[in-house]
Design a protein around this motif. Structure first.
Motif, PDB file in Angstrom:
ATOM      1  N   ASP A 123       0.842  -1.189   0.000  1.00  0.00           N
ATOM      2  CA  ASP A 123       0.000   0.000   0.000  1.00  0.00           C
ATOM      3  C   ASP A 123       0.881   1.243   0.000  1.00  0.00           C
ATOM      4  N   THR A 124       0.395   2.300  -0.643  1.00  0.00           N
ATOM      5  CA  THR A 124       1.114   3.565  -0.661  1.00  0.00           C
ATOM      6  C   THR A 124       0.352   4.582   0.167  1.00  0.00           C
ATOM      7  N   ALA A 125       1.026   5.188   1.121  1.00  0.00           N
ATOM      8  CA  ALA A 125       0.374   6.180   1.983  1.00  0.00           C
ATOM      9  C   ALA A 125       1.244   7.423   2.065  1.00  0.00           C
ATOM     10  N   THR A 126       0.613   8.568   2.149  1.00  0.00           N
ATOM     11  CA  THR A 126       1.340   9.820   2.305  1.00  0.00           C
ATOM     12  C   THR A 126       1.446  10.157   3.781  1.00  0.00           C
ATOM     13  N   ILE A 127       2.665  10.311   4.258  1.00  0.00           N
ATOM     14  CA  ILE A 127       2.916  10.601   5.670  1.00  0.00           C
ATOM     15  C   ILE A 127       3.497  12.004   5.783  1.00  0.00           C
ATOM     16  N   THR A 128       2.827  12.889   6.515  1.00  0.00           N
ATOM     17  CA  THR A 128       3.328  14.237   6.732  1.00  0.00           C
ATOM     18  C   THR A 128       3.778  14.354   8.177  1.00  0.00           C
ATOM     19  N   ASP A 129       5.036  14.693   8.378  1.00  0.00           N
ATOM     20  CA  ASP A 129       5.623  14.740   9.710  1.00  0.00           C
ATOM     21  C   ASP A 129       5.676  16.190  10.178  1.00  0.00           C
ATOM     22  N   TYR A 130       4.801  16.547  11.113  1.00  0.00           N
ATOM     23  CA  TYR A 130       4.758  17.923  11.592  1.00  0.00           C
ATOM     24  C   TYR A 130       5.697  18.164  12.767  1.00  0.00           C
ATOM     25  N   ASP A 131       6.547  17.177  13.052  1.00  0.00           N
ATOM     26  CA  ASP A 131       7.578  17.407  14.058  1.00  0.00           C
ATOM     27  C   ASP A 131       8.535  18.504  13.629  1.00  0.00           C
ATOM     28  N   VAL A 132       8.588  18.816  12.320  1.00  0.00           N
ATOM     29  CA  VAL A 132       9.484  19.883  11.861  1.00  0.00           C
ATOM     30  C   VAL A 132       9.133  21.209  12.519  1.00  0.00           C
ATOM     31  N   ILE A 133       7.902  21.369  12.963  1.00  0.00           N
ATOM     32  CA  ILE A 133       7.517  22.626  13.606  1.00  0.00           C
ATOM     33  C   ILE A 133       8.325  22.846  14.883  1.00  0.00           C
ATOM     34  N   SER A 134       8.491  21.794  15.672  1.00  0.00           N
ATOM     35  CA  SER A 134       9.154  21.940  16.963  1.00  0.00           C
ATOM     36  C   SER A 134      10.569  21.368  16.998  1.00  0.00           C
ATOM     37  N   ALA A 135      10.965  20.640  15.956  1.00  0.00           N
ATOM     38  CA  ALA A 135      12.320  20.092  15.924  1.00  0.00           C
ATOM     39  C   ALA A 135      13.312  21.204  15.608  1.00  0.00           C
ATOM     40  N   PRO A 136      14.412  21.299  16.361  1.00  0.00           N
ATOM     41  CA  PRO A 136      15.382  22.370  16.096  1.00  0.00           C
ATOM     42  C   PRO A 136      16.081  22.186  14.764  1.00  0.00           C
ATOM     43  N   ALA A 137      16.549  23.286  14.208  1.00  0.00           N
ATOM     44  CA  ALA A 137      17.314  23.232  12.962  1.00  0.00           C
ATOM     45  C   ALA A 137      18.561  22.382  13.166  1.00  0.00           C
ATOM     46  N   LEU A 138      18.876  21.561  12.169  1.00  0.00           N
ATOM     47  CA  LEU A 138      20.043  20.700  12.251  1.00  0.00           C
ATOM     48  C   LEU A 138      21.304  21.471  11.880  1.00  0.00           C
ATOM     49  N   SER A 139      22.382  21.179  12.576  1.00  0.00           N
ATOM     50  CA  SER A 139      23.654  21.822  12.247  1.00  0.00           C
ATOM     51  C   SER A 139      24.267  21.153  11.025  1.00  0.00           C
ATOM     52  N   SER A 140      25.008  21.926  10.246  1.00  0.00           N
ATOM     53  CA  SER A 140      25.607  21.417   9.021  1.00  0.00           C
ATOM     54  C   SER A 140      26.871  22.194   8.717  1.00  0.00           C
ATOM     55  N   ASP A 141      27.889  21.473   8.206  1.00  0.00           N
ATOM     56  CA  ASP A 141      29.111  22.163   7.809  1.00  0.00           C
ATOM     57  C   ASP A 141      29.032  22.643   6.365  1.00  0.00           C
ATOM     58  N   ARG A 142      27.873  22.415   5.719  1.00  0.00           N
ATOM     59  CA  ARG A 142      27.664  22.878   4.356  1.00  0.00           C
ATOM     60  C   ARG A 142      26.445  23.803   4.286  1.00  0.00           C
ATOM     61  N   ILE A 143      26.144  24.473   5.374  1.00  0.00           N
ATOM     62  CA  ILE A 143      24.917  25.242   5.459  1.00  0.00           C
ATOM     63  C   ILE A 143      24.874  26.382   4.444  1.00  0.00           C
ATOM     64  N   GLU A 144      26.035  26.916   4.051  1.00  0.00           N
ATOM     65  CA  GLU A 144      26.059  28.001   3.070  1.00  0.00           C
ATOM     66  C   GLU A 144      25.606  27.531   1.692  1.00  0.00           C
ATOM     67  N   ASN A 145      25.619  26.211   1.478  1.00  0.00           N
ATOM     68  CA  ASN A 145      25.208  25.658   0.184  1.00  0.00           C
ATOM     69  C   ASN A 145      23.793  25.101   0.198  1.00  0.00           C
ATOM     70  N   GLU A 146      23.134  25.161   1.369  1.00  0.00           N
ATOM     71  CA  GLU A 146      21.751  24.705   1.456  1.00  0.00           C
ATOM     72  C   GLU A 146      20.812  25.773   0.882  1.00  0.00           C
ATOM     73  N   VAL A 147      19.569  25.376   0.613  1.00  0.00           N
ATOM     74  CA  VAL A 147      18.580  26.327   0.086  1.00  0.00           C
ATOM     75  C   VAL A 147      18.397  27.483   1.063  1.00  0.00           C
ATOM     76  N   LEU A 148      18.562  28.710   0.570  1.00  0.00           N
ATOM     77  CA  LEU A 148      18.327  29.919   1.351  1.00  0.00           C
ATOM     78  C   LEU A 148      17.357  30.803   0.578  1.00  0.00           C
ATOM     79  N   ILE A 149      16.419  31.440   1.287  1.00  0.00           N
ATOM     80  CA  ILE A 149      15.340  32.163   0.632  1.00  0.00           C
ATOM     81  C   ILE A 149      15.502  33.678   0.715  1.00  0.00           C
ATOM     82  N   GLU A 150      16.016  34.189   1.824  1.00  0.00           N
ATOM     83  CA  GLU A 150      16.093  35.650   1.960  1.00  0.00           C
ATOM     84  C   GLU A 150      17.314  36.027   2.789  1.00  0.00           C
ATOM     85  N   VAL A 151      17.861  37.229   2.509  1.00  0.00           N
ATOM     86  CA  VAL A 151      19.016  37.748   3.235  1.00  0.00           C
ATOM     87  C   VAL A 151      18.776  39.224   3.526  1.00  0.00           C
ATOM     88  N   THR A 152      19.230  39.670   4.710  1.00  0.00           N
ATOM     89  CA  THR A 152      19.055  41.063   5.088  1.00  0.00           C
ATOM     90  C   THR A 152      20.270  41.551   5.846  1.00  0.00           C
TER      91      THR A 152
END
Length: 390
Positions: free
Chosen positions: A26-55
């Motif tokens: 069976d195929t089921a769509t699972i949406t994980d809303y833990d992202v709301i409260s899960a802290p941002a993950l650390s990364s040594d390549r964060i400058e190359n991750e998707v970024l949307i806005e800068v100020t």
């Protein structure tokens, strides 16, 4: 009635935390809303991750993007902020060098009081559903009473149409209560440390007057009965502007107390807008369409951009040049005579924002993370690495 996101929403929607899993055939769509409260993950390549806005915030640069990532840079090295959510962040703005806000998917708004080093949630999609449900229930009660006391078929028909739209919004909220919140905020405008507006998909429009301790739904202030997406809010002083899907364009000339609908120059979606030093209003969006108004949005002139790619965001430089970025590495440089120089970043990446660091040097955000102009790598290097950053 709204059923789909704009192309910008589709772009951002690609980063929703939804996975498809197959179990026992069976195929089921699972949406994980833990992202709301899960802290941002650390990364040594964060400058190359998707970024949307800068100020810019005083001497500091701050960028926001996927997985709750927030970067700040005061000297030369980018550092990752502590963020208590891992949703895709879509916008960031500050009242002063210490107090700032960012918006994101799943109805998230976060706040910092230390210049962007640490961020905490002020609102999430579950709370947003409650606010909007109360708002539309009150609106349904008000419209029903008006229908009972109104004479004239035309007036009643208009009220009944508004009532149907409000009931439709309630139905959407009830579905979301079962499936979880997914409505994204797309932009915000910060007036001061107390007053902030946030806008988003399906006509979402919120305001706080106490620094985010509480938020109120003010969607009814805009003439947007179809619930079209609100993509960008910008302004200066008492003059504020909002543009969005299907050419929506609104202006407030009294600091956001009241809003009027502008005669839009374009019926397709407008993704970005900014004010130049003279207070002229620049808006742009689908298929390379861009316009400028010298009379606070009462009329617009068409800019011959020489491109058909989608345009996302822009800024006005110290020298008076307008910079607008978009898909396929496009950077438009427009002088005060409206002459357009069309540049292309060697990454060919989707770009979502741009700021001027020093004269002739710019930083962009987008699918490839942080980008620079002049570019630090060649087109061949970008293709070879499949990163396009730098």
């Amino acid at each position: 009635m709204r059923l789909s996101l704009t192309p910008l929403g589709v772009l951002l929607g690609a980063f929703f935390s939804t996975t498809v899993l197959a179990q026992d055939g069976d195929t089921a769509t699972i949406t994980d809303y833990d992202v709301i409260s899960a802290p941002a993950l650390s990364s040594d390549r964060i400058e190359n991750e998707v970024l949307i806005e800068v100020t810019t915030v005083g001497p500091r640069l701050i960028a926001v993007g996927a997985h709750g990532n927030i970067l700040w840079n005061e000297d030369s090295d980018w550092q990752q902020a502590e963020v208590d959510t891992s949703v895709l962040l879509t916008s960031v703005a500050f009242a002063d060098e210490q107090n700032g806000w960012a918006t994101g998917h799943h109805g998230v708004i976060i706040n910092t009081n230390d210049g962007g080093k640490t961020w905490k949630r002020q609102l999430d999609g579950f709370e947003l559903m409650g606010l909007e449900k109360s708002y539309f229930e009150a609106r349904i009660e008000k419209l029903s009473a008006e229908i009972e006391s109104t004479d004239g078929e035309e007036a009643i028909a208009e009220l009944e149409w508004q009532l149907e739209e409000a009931q439709f919004q309630i139905s959407n909220i009830e579905v979301a209560e079962e499936e979880g919140p997914s409505k994204p905020f797309l932009d915000l405008y910060v007036k001061d440390s107390n007053t902030v507006w946030a806008i988003g998909a399906y006509g979402t429009f919120l305001k706080t007057e106490n620094g985010g301790d509480s938020w109120q739904v003010i969607s009814g202030q805009l003439e947007n009965p179809g619930g079209y997406h609100l993509n960008t809010i910008f302004g200066r002083g008492d003059d504020l502007y909002i543009v969005g899907e299907s050419g929506l364009a609104f202006a407030s000339y009294d600091g956001g107390s009241t809003w009027q609908t502008l005669n839009s120059p374009y019926r397709g979606s407008l993704f970005g807008g900014h004010l130049d030093a003279n207070g002229d209003v620049w808006v742009y969006g689908l298929r390379g369409n861009a316009y400028v108004s010298e009379d606070k949005g009462q009329s617009f002139s068409t800019i011959d951009t020489g491109t058909r790619v989608n345009l996302s965001a822009g800024t006005s430089t110290e020298s008076g040049t307008q910079l607008i970025v978009g898909h396929s590495g496009t950077i438009l440089e427009i002088d005060d005579q409206l002459n357009v120089k069309n540049r292309t970043h060697p990454s060919g990446s989707v770009m979502t924002d741009i700021i001027e660091v020093t004269e002739g040097k710019w930083i962009m955000t987008g699918r490839s993370g942080l980008l620079h102009w002049p570019a630090k790598i060649s087109e061949e290097e970008a293709v070879a690495t499949q990163q396009g950053a730098q």
